[in-house]
Write a protein that holds these residues in place. Structure first.
Motif, PDB file in Angstrom:
ATOM      1  N   SER A   1       0.845  -1.194   0.000  1.00 25.10           N
ATOM      2  CA  SER A   1       0.000   0.000   0.000  1.00 25.10           C
ATOM      3  C   SER A   1       0.877   1.239   0.000  1.00 25.10           C
ATOM      4  O   SER A   1       2.093   1.183   0.225  1.00 25.10           O
ATOM      5  CB  SER A   1      -0.937   0.012   1.211  1.00 25.10           C
ATOM      6  OG  SER A   1      -0.170   0.054   2.420  1.00 25.10           O
ATOM      7  N   LEU A   2       0.249   2.369  -0.288  1.00 22.65           N
ATOM      8  CA  LEU A   2       0.931   3.656  -0.267  1.00 22.65           C
ATOM      9  C   LEU A   2       0.246   4.571   0.737  1.00 22.65           C
ATOM     10  O   LEU A   2      -0.980   4.749   0.693  1.00 22.65           O
ATOM     11  CB  LEU A   2       0.898   4.310  -1.654  1.00 22.65           C
ATOM     12  CG  LEU A   2       1.698   3.644  -2.769  1.00 22.65           C
ATOM     13  CD1 LEU A   2       1.481   4.383  -4.078  1.00 22.65           C
ATOM     14  CD2 LEU A   2       3.171   3.601  -2.422  1.00 22.65           C
ATOM     15  N   ALA A   3       1.029   5.140   1.640  1.00 20.75           N
ATOM     16  CA  ALA A   3       0.532   6.166   2.551  1.00 20.75           C
ATOM     17  C   ALA A   3       0.735   7.512   1.867  1.00 20.75           C
ATOM     18  O   ALA A   3       1.866   7.911   1.582  1.00 20.75           O
ATOM     19  CB  ALA A   3       1.287   6.112   3.883  1.00 20.75           C
ATOM     20  N   ILE A   4      -0.356   8.197   1.571  1.00 20.21           N
ATOM     21  CA  ILE A   4      -0.312   9.430   0.786  1.00 20.21           C
ATOM     22  C   ILE A   4      -0.022  10.627   1.685  1.00 20.21           C
ATOM     23  O   ILE A   4      -0.683  10.829   2.714  1.00 20.21           O
ATOM     24  CB  ILE A   4      -1.632   9.648   0.023  1.00 20.21           C
ATOM     25  CG1 ILE A   4      -1.952   8.426  -0.837  1.00 20.21           C
ATOM     26  CG2 ILE A   4      -1.565  10.907  -0.829  1.00 20.21           C
ATOM     27  CD1 ILE A   4      -0.914   8.096  -1.872  1.00 20.21           C
ATOM     28  N   GLY A   5       0.966  11.414   1.271  1.00 19.57           N
ATOM     29  CA  GLY A   5       1.303  12.636   1.991  1.00 19.57           C
ATOM     30  C   GLY A   5       0.703  13.846   1.298  1.00 19.57           C
ATOM     31  O   GLY A   5      -0.445  13.822   0.865  1.00 19.57           O
ATOM     32  N   ARG A   6       1.495  14.896   1.168  1.00 17.99           N
ATOM     33  CA  ARG A   6       1.006  16.146   0.583  1.00 17.99           C
ATOM     34  C   ARG A   6       0.613  15.945  -0.882  1.00 17.99           C
ATOM     35  O   ARG A   6       1.359  15.377  -1.658  1.00 17.99           O
ATOM     36  CB  ARG A   6       2.092  17.217   0.669  1.00 17.99           C
ATOM     37  CG  ARG A   6       1.651  18.603   0.194  1.00 17.99           C
ATOM     38  CD  ARG A   6       2.801  19.580   0.297  1.00 17.99           C
ATOM     39  NE  ARG A   6       3.904  19.194  -0.592  1.00 17.99           N
ATOM     40  CZ  ARG A   6       3.989  19.573  -1.882  1.00 17.99           C
ATOM     41  NH1 ARG A   6       3.045  20.324  -2.416  1.00 17.99           N
ATOM     42  NH2 ARG A   6       5.017  19.201  -2.613  1.00 17.99           N
ATOM     43  N   VAL A   7      -0.578  16.431  -1.228  1.00 18.16           N
ATOM     44  CA  VAL A   7      -1.094  16.339  -2.597  1.00 18.16           C
ATOM     45  C   VAL A   7      -1.086  17.730  -3.217  1.00 18.16           C
ATOM     46  O   VAL A   7      -1.447  18.723  -2.573  1.00 18.16           O
ATOM     47  CB  VAL A   7      -2.530  15.767  -2.622  1.00 18.16           C
ATOM     48  CG1 VAL A   7      -3.058  15.697  -4.054  1.00 18.16           C
ATOM     49  CG2 VAL A   7      -2.569  14.397  -1.959  1.00 18.16           C
TER      50      VAL A   7
END
Length: 244
Positions: A62-68
């Motif tokens: 999985s990917l932990a999403i940071g700043r978009v």
């Protein structure tokens, strides 16, 4: 060290944890050889990108999403490449380079002189491959927008499915040079024939659909060379290629 970039067909939201599809997981683990906790950049194909952290399990990831952030490197000129099917790996190469050069839509077409004729399941598999190549080219080139890749169409169908402001059919015959418009267009469609060229009937059909014949110099270019040259010239003339 350059941070890897990958495409993910999902909405990006800061703080979200997004599961990786099997093919993306395999790519990260077995192709890029990434490890648990590694930093990534992820983009959604709609001009959004985000920082992300990779989490790997035995069979999942999985990917932990940071700043978009919204971030576009798109040219102001939209280009639609209508390319006759070529043999071997020529089409793969054309798609890859066209995406690098900023093409916004790619339509593979079957013509009278096309060597490759694909239908049914074989055509579907090739279409899926074309999409994968476009994704890889976006990842490599830094584009956050995923171009539209159409299924293989007949030339007759393709001629009716472009709304570009300017439409050209590349033609090797001398005297086929079209004058440049006085006002820069915001979109251009290019039609390029197969190894044996478009038939006279196909050229006439293209002209009847609003395409203007255009010759690129006095030498005949190969079917895989012509789109790269033409797209480069268009980006220089009206896009985001600058001299100096």
């Amino acid at each position: 060290m350059r941070i890897p970039r990958i495409y993910l067909d999902a909405a990006l939201a800061e703080g979200a944890t997004l599961p990786l599809p099997a093919e993306r997981l395999n790519y990260l683990k077995n192709v890029l050889r990434l490890r648990d906790g590694q930093a990534l950049r992820v983009f959604d194909g709609q001009n959004h990108e985000a920082d992300a952290t990779l989490s790997l399990g035995k069979r999942e990831g999985s990917l932990a999403i940071g700043r978009v952030a919204a971030h576009s490197v798109e040219s102001p000129l939209q280009t639609h490449l209508i390319q006759a099917m070529g043999k071997g790996e020529k089409m793969d190469w054309v798609i890859q380079k066209a995406v690098e050069l900023g093409v916004t839509r790619f339509t593979p077409v079957s013509t009278e002189r096309s060597v490759v004729e694909l239908k049914g399941e074989r055509a579907d598999k090739r279409h899926a491959r074309f999409i994968d190549i476009a994704i890889g080219a976006c990842e490599q080139s830094g584009r956050n927008f995923l171009p539209r890749v159409d299924p293989i169409l007949s030339l007759e169908e393709a001629l009716t499915q472009t709304d570009a402001a300017l439409k050209w059919v590349l033609h090797p015959n001398p005297g086929s040079g079209a004058a440049l418009p006085a006002v820069a267009p915001d979109s251009v469609a290019l039609l390029i024939g197969p190894e044996g060229g478009l038939s006279d009937h196909e050229v006439e059909a293209a002209i009847a659909s609003g395409f203007m014949p255009l010759t690129l110099g006095s030498r005949v270019l190969r079917t895989e060379t012509a789109p790269i040259v033409a797209l480069s010239v268009l980006q220089m003339q009206w896009g985001d290629f600058f001299v100096g």
